[in-house]
Scaffold this motif. Structure first.
Motif, PDB file in Angstrom:
ATOM      1  N   GLY A 195       0.786  -1.213   0.000  1.00 46.60           N
ATOM      2  CA  GLY A 195       0.000   0.000   0.000  1.00 46.60           C
ATOM      3  C   GLY A 195       0.822   1.268   0.000  1.00 46.60           C
ATOM      4  N   GLY A 196       2.121   1.152   0.237  1.00 44.43           N
ATOM      5  CA  GLY A 196       2.995   2.300   0.274  1.00 44.43           C
ATOM      6  C   GLY A 196       3.467   2.718  -1.100  1.00 44.43           C
ATOM      7  N   SER A 197       4.375   3.692  -1.107  1.00 47.34           N
ATOM      8  CA  SER A 197       4.864   4.275  -2.349  1.00 47.34           C
ATOM      9  C   SER A 197       6.379   4.380  -2.347  1.00 47.34           C
ATOM     10  CB  SER A 197       4.282   5.682  -2.558  1.00 47.34           C
ATOM     11  OG  SER A 197       2.873   5.656  -2.673  1.00 47.34           O
ATOM     12  N   LEU A 198       6.957   4.331  -3.537  1.00 43.09           N
ATOM     13  CA  LEU A 198       8.368   4.589  -3.763  1.00 43.09           C
ATOM     14  C   LEU A 198       8.508   5.330  -5.076  1.00 43.09           C
ATOM     15  CD1 LEU A 198      10.182   1.242  -2.852  1.00 43.09           C
ATOM     16  CD2 LEU A 198      10.428   3.413  -1.655  1.00 43.09           C
ATOM     17  N   ARG A 199       9.555   6.131  -5.177  1.00 43.08           N
ATOM     18  CA  ARG A 199       9.874   6.832  -6.410  1.00 43.08           C
ATOM     19  C   ARG A 199      11.284   6.460  -6.838  1.00 43.08           C
ATOM     20  NH1 ARG A 199      11.224  13.169  -7.659  1.00 43.08           N
ATOM     21  NH2 ARG A 199      10.136  13.356  -9.669  1.00 43.08           N
ATOM     22  N   LEU A 200      11.399   5.796  -7.973  1.00 38.64           N
ATOM     23  CA  LEU A 200      12.684   5.413  -8.514  1.00 38.64           C
ATOM     24  C   LEU A 200      13.162   6.456  -9.520  1.00 38.64           C
ATOM     25  CD1 LEU A 200      12.146   1.597  -9.192  1.00 38.64           C
ATOM     26  CD2 LEU A 200      12.770   2.756  -7.049  1.00 38.64           C
ATOM     27  N   SER A 201      14.477   6.617  -9.601  1.00 41.97           N
ATOM     28  CA  SER A 201      15.086   7.520 -10.557  1.00 41.97           C
ATOM     29  C   SER A 201      16.056   6.759 -11.441  1.00 41.97           C
ATOM     30  CB  SER A 201      15.842   8.651  -9.850  1.00 41.97           C
ATOM     31  OG  SER A 201      14.979   9.448  -9.071  1.00 41.97           O
ATOM     32  N   CYS A 202      16.134   7.163 -12.689  1.00 39.51           N
ATOM     33  CA  CYS A 202      17.114   6.644 -13.638  1.00 39.51           C
ATOM     34  C   CYS A 202      17.856   7.834 -14.214  1.00 39.51           C
ATOM     35  CB  CYS A 202      16.426   5.835 -14.731  1.00 39.51           C
ATOM     36  SG  CYS A 202      17.544   5.268 -16.040  1.00 39.51           S
ATOM     37  N   ALA A 203      19.106   8.010 -13.806  1.00 38.56           N
ATOM     38  CA  ALA A 203      19.922   9.129 -14.250  1.00 38.56           C
ATOM     39  C   ALA A 203      20.827   8.686 -15.388  1.00 38.56           C
ATOM     40  CB  ALA A 203      20.753   9.678 -13.096  1.00 38.56           C
ATOM     41  N   ALA A 204      20.802   9.436 -16.470  1.00 39.51           N
ATOM     42  CA  ALA A 204      21.586   9.112 -17.649  1.00 39.51           C
ATOM     43  C   ALA A 204      22.756  10.070 -17.805  1.00 39.51           C
ATOM     44  CB  ALA A 204      20.713   9.164 -18.901  1.00 39.51           C
ATOM     45  N   SER A 205      23.878   9.548 -18.264  1.00 41.87           N
ATOM     46  CA  SER A 205      25.044  10.360 -18.579  1.00 41.87           C
ATOM     47  C   SER A 205      25.727   9.796 -19.815  1.00 41.87           C
ATOM     48  CB  SER A 205      26.019  10.424 -17.399  1.00 41.87           C
ATOM     49  OG  SER A 205      26.498   9.131 -17.072  1.00 41.87           O
ATOM     50  N   GLY A 206      26.630  10.577 -20.391  1.00 43.47           N
ATOM     51  CA  GLY A 206      27.245  10.174 -21.630  1.00 43.47           C
ATOM     52  C   GLY A 206      26.285  10.364 -22.796  1.00 43.47           C
ATOM     53  N   ARG A 207      26.486   9.593 -23.831  1.00 46.84           N
ATOM     54  CA  ARG A 207      25.601   9.657 -24.980  1.00 46.84           C
ATOM     55  C   ARG A 207      24.314   8.930 -24.665  1.00 46.84           C
ATOM     56  NH1 ARG A 207      27.060   7.505 -31.014  1.00 46.84           N
ATOM     57  NH2 ARG A 207      27.261   5.591 -29.780  1.00 46.84           N
ATOM     58  N   THR A 208      23.214   9.660 -24.695  1.00 43.52           N
ATOM     59  CA  THR A 208      21.956   9.156 -24.155  1.00 43.52           C
ATOM     60  C   THR A 208      20.996   8.584 -25.191  1.00 43.52           C
ATOM     61  OG1 THR A 208      21.038  11.407 -24.228  1.00 43.52           O
ATOM     62  CG2 THR A 208      22.046  10.689 -22.162  1.00 43.52           C
ATOM     63  N   PHE A 209      21.359   8.612 -26.457  1.00 39.08           N
ATOM     64  CA  PHE A 209      20.488   8.074 -27.510  1.00 39.08           C
ATOM     65  C   PHE A 209      19.087   8.644 -27.399  1.00 39.08           C
ATOM     66  CE2 PHE A 209      23.788   4.906 -26.768  1.00 39.08           C
ATOM     67  CZ  PHE A 209      24.267   4.709 -28.046  1.00 39.08           C
ATOM     68  N   SER A 210      19.004   9.961 -27.433  1.00 36.80           N
ATOM     69  CA  SER A 210      17.760  10.650 -27.126  1.00 36.80           C
ATOM     70  C   SER A 210      16.643  10.390 -28.125  1.00 36.80           C
ATOM     71  CB  SER A 210      18.008  12.157 -27.002  1.00 36.80           C
ATOM     72  OG  SER A 210      18.527  12.699 -28.201  1.00 36.80           O
ATOM     73  N   MET A 211      16.947   9.843 -29.275  1.00 36.56           N
ATOM     74  CA  MET A 211      15.890   9.513 -30.217  1.00 36.56           C
ATOM     75  C   MET A 211      15.127   8.257 -29.796  1.00 36.56           C
ATOM     76  SD  MET A 211      17.832   7.861 -33.540  1.00 36.56           S
ATOM     77  CE  MET A 211      18.854   9.307 -33.787  1.00 36.56           C
ATOM     78  N   TYR A 212      15.662   7.519 -28.818  1.00 39.87           N
ATOM     79  CA  TYR A 212      15.039   6.283 -28.377  1.00 39.87           C
ATOM     80  C   TYR A 212      14.273   6.486 -27.079  1.00 39.87           C
ATOM     81  CZ  TYR A 212      18.296   4.382 -31.810  1.00 39.87           C
ATOM     82  OH  TYR A 212      18.993   4.131 -32.960  1.00 39.87           O
ATOM     83  N   ALA A 213      13.681   5.424 -26.593  1.00 38.94           N
ATOM     84  CA  ALA A 213      12.923   5.445 -25.355  1.00 38.94           C
ATOM     85  C   ALA A 213      13.795   5.034 -24.176  1.00 38.94           C
ATOM     86  CB  ALA A 213      11.716   4.513 -25.450  1.00 38.94           C
ATOM     87  N   ILE A 214      13.348   5.387 -22.981  1.00 35.59           N
ATOM     88  CA  ILE A 214      13.891   4.856 -21.744  1.00 35.59           C
ATOM     89  C   ILE A 214      12.827   3.945 -21.156  1.00 35.59           C
ATOM     90  CG2 ILE A 214      13.134   6.873 -20.418  1.00 35.59           C
ATOM     91  CD1 ILE A 214      16.339   4.901 -19.729  1.00 35.59           C
ATOM     92  N   GLY A 215      13.213   2.734 -20.828  1.00 32.55           N
ATOM     93  CA  GLY A 215      12.272   1.745 -20.333  1.00 32.55           C
ATOM     94  C   GLY A 215      12.597   1.308 -18.928  1.00 32.55           C
ATOM     95  N   TRP A 216      11.566   0.912 -18.210  1.00 34.75           N
ATOM     96  CA  TRP A 216      11.705   0.299 -16.892  1.00 34.75           C
ATOM     97  C   TRP A 216      11.337  -1.174 -16.994  1.00 34.75           C
ATOM     98  CZ3 TRP A 216      13.967   2.354 -12.706  1.00 34.75           C
ATOM     99  CH2 TRP A 216      14.080   3.744 -12.636  1.00 34.75           C
ATOM    100  N   PHE A 217      12.179  -2.014 -16.429  1.00 37.22           N
ATOM    101  CA  PHE A 217      11.969  -3.449 -16.378  1.00 37.22           C
ATOM    102  C   PHE A 217      12.167  -3.921 -14.949  1.00 37.22           C
ATOM    103  CE2 PHE A 217      13.279  -2.316 -20.595  1.00 37.22           C
ATOM    104  CZ  PHE A 217      12.564  -3.134 -21.453  1.00 37.22           C
ATOM    105  N   ARG A 218      11.661  -5.089 -14.649  1.00 37.78           N
ATOM    106  CA  ARG A 218      11.887  -5.669 -13.332  1.00 37.78           C
ATOM    107  C   ARG A 218      12.065  -7.173 -13.456  1.00 37.78           C
ATOM    108  NH1 ARG A 218       5.898  -4.671 -10.579  1.00 37.78           N
ATOM    109  NH2 ARG A 218       4.754  -6.257 -11.788  1.00 37.78           N
ATOM    110  N   GLN A 219      12.782  -7.732 -12.494  1.00 31.45           N
ATOM    111  CA  GLN A 219      13.015  -9.164 -12.479  1.00 31.45           C
ATOM    112  C   GLN A 219      13.042  -9.657 -11.040  1.00 31.45           C
ATOM    113  OE1 GLN A 219      16.529 -10.569 -14.548  1.00 31.45           O
ATOM    114  NE2 GLN A 219      15.510 -12.532 -14.955  1.00 31.45           N
TER     115      GLN A 219
END
Length: 115
Positions: free
Chosen positions: A15-39
């Motif tokens: 029932g709680g909450s969390l906020r995840l961050s994904c920080a990018a550096s270097g060449r970021t391939f900005s024409m593409y998407a950023i995806g979240w996955f889990r395992q």
């Protein structure tokens, strides 16, 4: 090259909450998407959601739709995964990825949801 670093994971009650961050550096391939996955242990990698670096509407897996929200900062260097109404089945290592075929990955951050 591009580097991705996830942060914000932790232990939370159902029932709680969390906020995840994904920080990018270097060449970021900005024409593409950023995806979240889990395992989770013993399970296949699962798509959570994605957003294009350039904008547009995010997409989500049915299992998280209505509970999770993906957004990015104005500088387009960080993508966030806001997770609300967390369930024990959300427990997993969460990764962000980018590239033409998801070839660049972060190190992952652990999310654990207890009853």
């Amino acid at each position: 090259q591009v580097q991705l670093v996830e942060s914000g994971g932790g232990l939370v009650q159902a029932g709680g909450s969390l906020r995840l961050s994904c920080a990018a550096s270097g060449r970021t391939f900005s024409m593409y998407a950023i995806g979240w996955f889990r395992q989770a242990p013993g399970k296949e990698r699962e798509f959570v959601g994605a957003i294009r670096w350039s904008g547009g509407n995010p997409s989500y897996a049915d299992s998280v739709k209505g509970r999770f929200t993906i957004s990015r900062d104005n500088a387009k260097t960080t993508v966030f995964l806001q997770m609300n109404s967390l369930k024990p089945e959300d427990t997993a290592v969460y990764y962000c990825a980018t590239g033409s075929s998801w070839e660049y990955w972060g190190q992952g951050t652990q999310v654990s949801v207890s009853l």
